[in-house]
Design an enzyme around this catalytic site. Structure first.
Site, mmCIF file in Angstrom:
data_model
loop_
_atom_site.group_PDB
_atom_site.id
_atom_site.type_symbol
_atom_site.label_atom_id
_atom_site.label_comp_id
_atom_site.label_asym_id
_atom_site.label_seq_id
_atom_site.Cartn_x
_atom_site.Cartn_y
_atom_site.Cartn_z
ATOM 1 N N GLU A 285 -8.858 4.371 0.320
ATOM 2 C CA GLU A 285 -9.497 4.023 -0.955
ATOM 3 C C GLU A 285 -10.939 4.507 -1.043
ATOM 4 O OE1 GLU A 285 -7.456 2.915 -3.820
ATOM 5 O OE2 GLU A 285 -6.877 1.522 -2.240
ATOM 6 N N THR B 235 -2.481 -0.947 -4.318
ATOM 7 C CA THR B 235 -2.407 0.444 -3.849
ATOM 8 C C THR B 235 -2.984 0.640 -2.460
ATOM 9 O OG1 THR B 235 -2.888 2.721 -4.552
ATOM 10 C CG2 THR B 235 -4.665 1.148 -4.778
ATOM 11 N N SER C 135 -12.124 1.633 -9.795
ATOM 12 C CA SER C 135 -10.672 1.818 -9.848
ATOM 13 C C SER C 135 -10.219 2.079 -11.282
ATOM 14 C CB SER C 135 -10.003 0.541 -9.339
ATOM 15 O OG SER C 135 -8.609 0.603 -9.529
ATOM 16 N N SER C 136 -9.033 2.658 -11.408
ATOM 17 C CA SER C 136 -8.419 2.803 -12.732
ATOM 18 C C SER C 136 -7.295 1.793 -12.933
ATOM 19 C CB SER C 136 -7.837 4.211 -12.890
ATOM 20 O OG SER C 136 -8.843 5.168 -12.780
ATOM 21 N N THR D 173 0.530 4.066 -6.175
ATOM 22 C CA THR D 173 0.158 2.734 -6.561
ATOM 23 C C THR D 173 1.407 2.072 -7.085
ATOM 24 O OG1 THR D 173 -2.064 3.428 -7.020
ATOM 25 C CG2 THR D 173 -1.307 1.533 -8.258
ATOM 26 N N GLY E 202 -0.585 5.502 -11.077
ATOM 27 C CA GLY E 202 -0.847 6.883 -11.499
ATOM 28 C C GLY E 202 -2.305 7.294 -11.557
ATOM 29 N N ASP F 205 -12.049 6.884 -3.654
ATOM 30 C CA ASP F 205 -12.301 6.496 -5.051
ATOM 31 C C ASP F 205 -13.799 6.385 -5.358
ATOM 32 O OD1 ASP F 205 -9.767 6.480 -6.066
ATOM 33 O OD2 ASP F 205 -9.457 4.324 -5.927
ATOM 34 N N ASN G 261 -4.041 3.823 -2.328
ATOM 35 C CA ASN G 261 -4.624 4.999 -2.967
ATOM 36 C C ASN G 261 -3.653 6.175 -2.868
ATOM 37 O OD1 ASN G 261 -6.441 6.329 -4.533
ATOM 38 N ND2 ASN G 261 -7.662 7.083 -2.835
#
Ligand code: DON
Length: 566
Positions: A416, A395, A448-449, A377, A469, A419, A397
């Site tokens: 992705e 990103t 998502s983070s 990312t 990350g 996720d 991913n």
């Protein structure tokens, strides 16, 4: 504890001083009067500065940087993926844009399960792994609402970099070589990302991407239609047909990015505006800060055993809630207000014990409804001369996404879909165990983070935070805020300081190898933590603005990003 603290602080400052000397040639820790851009890649940082000097504002520069990164950082920068943008304009307006990928209309809850077994290859390394890309729609929408310059102008530098090429750094060459075997599997990826004579890339090789230049050129002339219909769409669909993917013309045509209100939380007089769901970072960071409100962190000491223990327990609880409650807010009801109440977060900490680690099995998620009234990312941060601020995290991913390049269009597709919760109880690529709220459904966005965050005081931007990350994005962003506000570290020290991470499951306290002294590690083990040394917790590209308006650009020493400004 005092001695440990002193050693660690000395270490942080020594590290910073050494790192500045080591990295000065690539533009570390600089401050600027007017404007600053911090990205993961030096050409992209220069593009951002150039657009700002041409009269563009922070949004023009952000769009230019996003397209430049699609050329110069193909492992993460992209047009085949998605991301989030948080904006704070000088007039006080704060908003965010969700250009996260969406599941194709033919996606189903069990699409990654065969004979009752989860198939990680399908959610990570196949054409089925791709969500419908959101970057192009997002960039055009942001530019239309806030930009000063035409799309052709902001895309011109990216097109030039793709058409004329740029010399690879050692790290870029290495990244491509590392994945060569996987690129070989697809004739398009082999054509674009390996050398014709089969030899490995070397530092200094000119990396030219003609098909990508043509795709970018179509977007710059035709806007959305240059990607979501016409030639580019045909090429995406051909790739899907050839490799068994399910993205359709109608998925592309109907993709829409979305403006959303950021989650805002106030801590120590700072307002943090964080990307809301489908980013889980906002709720997790706000919860962690709220859980910590009653504790005097400074007294505990930076990275003392007690500090690491307390903060780990806070992370454990926030990530357990993330797994249970968070998903795409257009599909699931997130008890957002309740998760953020002081009472709920105080109650989550009632089981905290100074002498004993909790076990993640026993922690699980809480019950917020009782107080009725979530390598690869890239994150970049930009502030312009008028004080407009933008943070973008984007990103594919995994590194280079699913490694599938769209033939004839020159760009990589994301993976992705991994996720989503492919199967409850099964970890995804980042070891996250997730719940039903994040199950796959047609048109749904995967949780998502990515947590771009803008911190303001009296309506003026003071920090732009964010990282790469996976789930460590949340903790890296959180650490940087605490390091600057609680421990008073200057921005580069805050960014260089060793980090640790806990994500509830697996029940492990990850720490950067050099970051915890042996006696601290011993104490943490005695209290019941399972420690696991790790290479790096996130890569953050931060801006900090001091009381006099001086803008500090701080790239993360864990990557090879740069700051540019004037
Ligand atoms: O959106 C997410 O949370 C992940 N797709 C982010 C992936 C990531 O950060 C990879 N690593 N650097």
């Amino acid at each position: 504890m005092r001695t440990v603290l002193r050693i660690l602080l000395t270490f942080v400052f020594v590290l910073t001083a050494q790192s500045e000397a080591l990295f000065a040639q690539i533009g570390w820790a600089k401050s600027y009067q007017n404007a600053v851009v911090v990205t993961a890649e030096k050409h992209a940082s220069k593009v951002g500065k150039k657009i700002l000097q041409q009269g563009g504002n922070a949004v023009d520069a952000a769009v230019a940087v996003q397209f430049a990164l699609a050329v110069t950082e193909p492992r993460a920068g992209n047009i085949g993926g998605g991301g989030f943008m948080v904006l704070h304009m000088a007039d006080g307006g704060t908003t965010s844009l969700d250009f996260r990928e969406r599941a194709p209309q033919k996606a189903t809850k069990d699409m990654f399960i065969k004979d009752g077994e989860y198939q990680p290859d399908l959610s990570r390394r196949s054409a089925l792994a791709s969500g419908v890309p959101g970057v192009v729609d997002g960039m055009i929408k942001a530019l239309e609402r806030y930009g000063n310059l035409p799309l052709e102008t902001v895309m011109a530098p990216a097109i030039k970099l793709a058409r004329e090429g740029y010399p690879l750094t050692w790290l870029q060459a290495q990244d491509l070589n590392d994945k060569a075997e996987q690129f070989e599997k697809y004739h398009s990826s082999k054509k674009y990302f390996t050398k014709k004579d089969g030899s490995p890339y070397q530092e200094g090789d000119l990396f030219v991407q003609k098909d990508l230049a043509n795709t970018l050129d179509r977007i710059s002339r035709m806007g959305r239609d240059g990607f979501y219909s016409g030639v580019t769409a045909d090429r995406i669909i051909n790739t899907m047909d050839e490799l068994g993917g399910i993205i359709s013309y109608s998925d592309l045509k109907n993709y829409e990015s979305k403006w959303r209100d950021p989650v805002t939380t106030t801590i120590k007089g700072f307002n943090l505006h964080i990307m809301p769901p489908p980013s889980s970072g906002s709720i997790a960071i706000a919860q962690m800060l709220t859980m910590l409100e009653d504790y005097n962190l400074k007294e505990l000491g930076y990275n003392s055993a007690e500090y690491v223990h307390l903060v780990t327990e806070v992370m454990r609880r926030a990530f357990a809630d993330r797994a249970h409650f968070l998903g795409d807010p257009d599909f699931v009801n997130i008890p957002q207000l309740e998760l953020l109440t002081e009472k709920y977060n105080q109650q989550r900490m009632e089981s905290f014990n100074w002498n004993k680690a909790s076990s993640s099995d026993s922690i699980s998620h809480g019950d917020p409804l009782q107080y009725q009234e979530s390598k690869e990312t890239t994150h970049f941060s930009i502030v312009d001369k008028n004080g407009n601020a933008v943070g973008v995290t984007t990103t594919l991913n995994g590194s280079f996404g699913n490694k599938i390049a769209v033939d004839g269009a020159g760009f990589l597709l994301n993976n992705e879909m991994d996720d989503f919760t492919a199967q409850p109880g099964e970890p995804n690529m980042f070891g996250l165990i997730q719940g039903k709220a994040n199950a796959v459904a047609p048109k749904k966005r995967m949780l998502s983070s990515m947590s771009p965050t803008i911190v303001t005081k009296n309506d003026t931007t003071r920090m732009v935070l964010g990282a790469a990350g996976g789930p460590r994005i949340i903790t890296a962003t959180f650490h940087n805020f605490l390091n600057m506000t609680v421990f008073g570290m200057e921005p580069q020290a805050a960014n260089s300081a060793p980090r640790f991470h806990h994500q509830w499951m697996p029940d492990k306290l990850y720490y950067e190898e050099f970051g915890l002294s042996p006696d601290t590690r011993e104490k943490l083990k005695e209290w019941g933590h399972t420690l696991s040394a790790t290479g790096g917790v996130g890569r953050a590209h931060t801006i900090y603005i001091d009381d006099n308006g001086l803008k500090y650009g701080s790239p993360d020493p864990r990557g090879d990003g740069t700051a540019e400004g004037y």
